[in-house]
Design a protein around this motif. Structure first.
Motif, mmCIF file in Angstrom:
data_model
loop_
_atom_site.group_PDB
_atom_site.id
_atom_site.type_symbol
_atom_site.label_atom_id
_atom_site.label_comp_id
_atom_site.label_asym_id
_atom_site.label_seq_id
_atom_site.Cartn_x
_atom_site.Cartn_y
_atom_site.Cartn_z
ATOM 1 N N ASP A 62 49.092 3.068 32.186
ATOM 2 C CA ASP A 62 48.480 1.793 31.791
ATOM 3 C C ASP A 62 49.439 0.997 30.906
ATOM 4 O O ASP A 62 49.625 -0.210 31.086
ATOM 5 N N PHE A 63 50.063 1.677 29.946
ATOM 6 C CA PHE A 63 51.014 1.022 29.064
ATOM 7 C C PHE A 63 52.153 0.392 29.864
ATOM 8 O O PHE A 63 52.510 -0.774 29.654
ATOM 9 N N LEU A 64 52.735 1.154 30.776
ATOM 10 C CA LEU A 64 53.872 0.652 31.560
ATOM 11 C C LEU A 64 53.463 -0.501 32.479
ATOM 12 O O LEU A 64 54.246 -1.436 32.687
ATOM 13 N N LEU A 65 52.252 -0.463 33.002
ATOM 14 C CA LEU A 65 51.758 -1.569 33.823
ATOM 15 C C LEU A 65 51.703 -2.850 33.000
ATOM 16 O O LEU A 65 52.232 -3.889 33.405
ATOM 17 N N VAL A 66 51.066 -2.795 31.835
ATOM 18 C CA VAL A 66 50.950 -3.976 30.981
ATOM 19 C C VAL A 66 52.328 -4.413 30.494
ATOM 20 O O VAL A 66 52.630 -5.608 30.462
ATOM 21 N N TYR A 67 53.177 -3.466 30.148
ATOM 22 C CA TYR A 67 54.540 -3.771 29.711
ATOM 23 C C TYR A 67 55.281 -4.597 30.766
ATOM 24 O O TYR A 67 56.044 -5.501 30.429
#
Length: 102
Positions: A62-67
């Motif tokens: 999720d973090f990498l997607l938003v990043y």
């Protein structure tokens, strides 16, 4: 900094006890790192606090997607916030973490 490197940095520096961080909309939340995972919860020491009803986990995926949307969001690309918010309910928290630790 790559998303992977930033994730690792945040996991490393966020205390288990948590740190209160403010979103761009002015709401405060508590972020913590426990056993290689990120968690967000209501702020205790700052107001106004986010209205999370319970602690929420943020996965690396999720973090990498938003990043991956962050640069476009910072550059005020029209519609980006709407697009990423449909894909992650943690967008505001992740953007605030990126802002603080990038």
């Amino acid at each position: 900094m790559s998303g992977e490197a930033l994730w690792n940095r945040i996991i490393e520096v966020l205390p288990v006890s948590g740190e209160e961080i403010q979103t761009t909309t002015g709401l405060w939340f508590k972020a913590s790192s426990i056993d290689g995972r990120l968690y967000v919860d209501k702020a205790v020491n700052h107001a106004p606090s986010s209205e999370l009803s319970m602690q929420r986990s943020i996965s690396k995926k999720d973090f990498l997607l938003v990043y991956s949307y962050y640069d476009r969001w910072v550059n005020k690309e029209v519609g980006v916030r709407h697009d990423v918010t449909r894909k992650s309910r943690n967008t505001a928290y992740i953007f605030a973490l990126i802002d603080k630790y990038i």
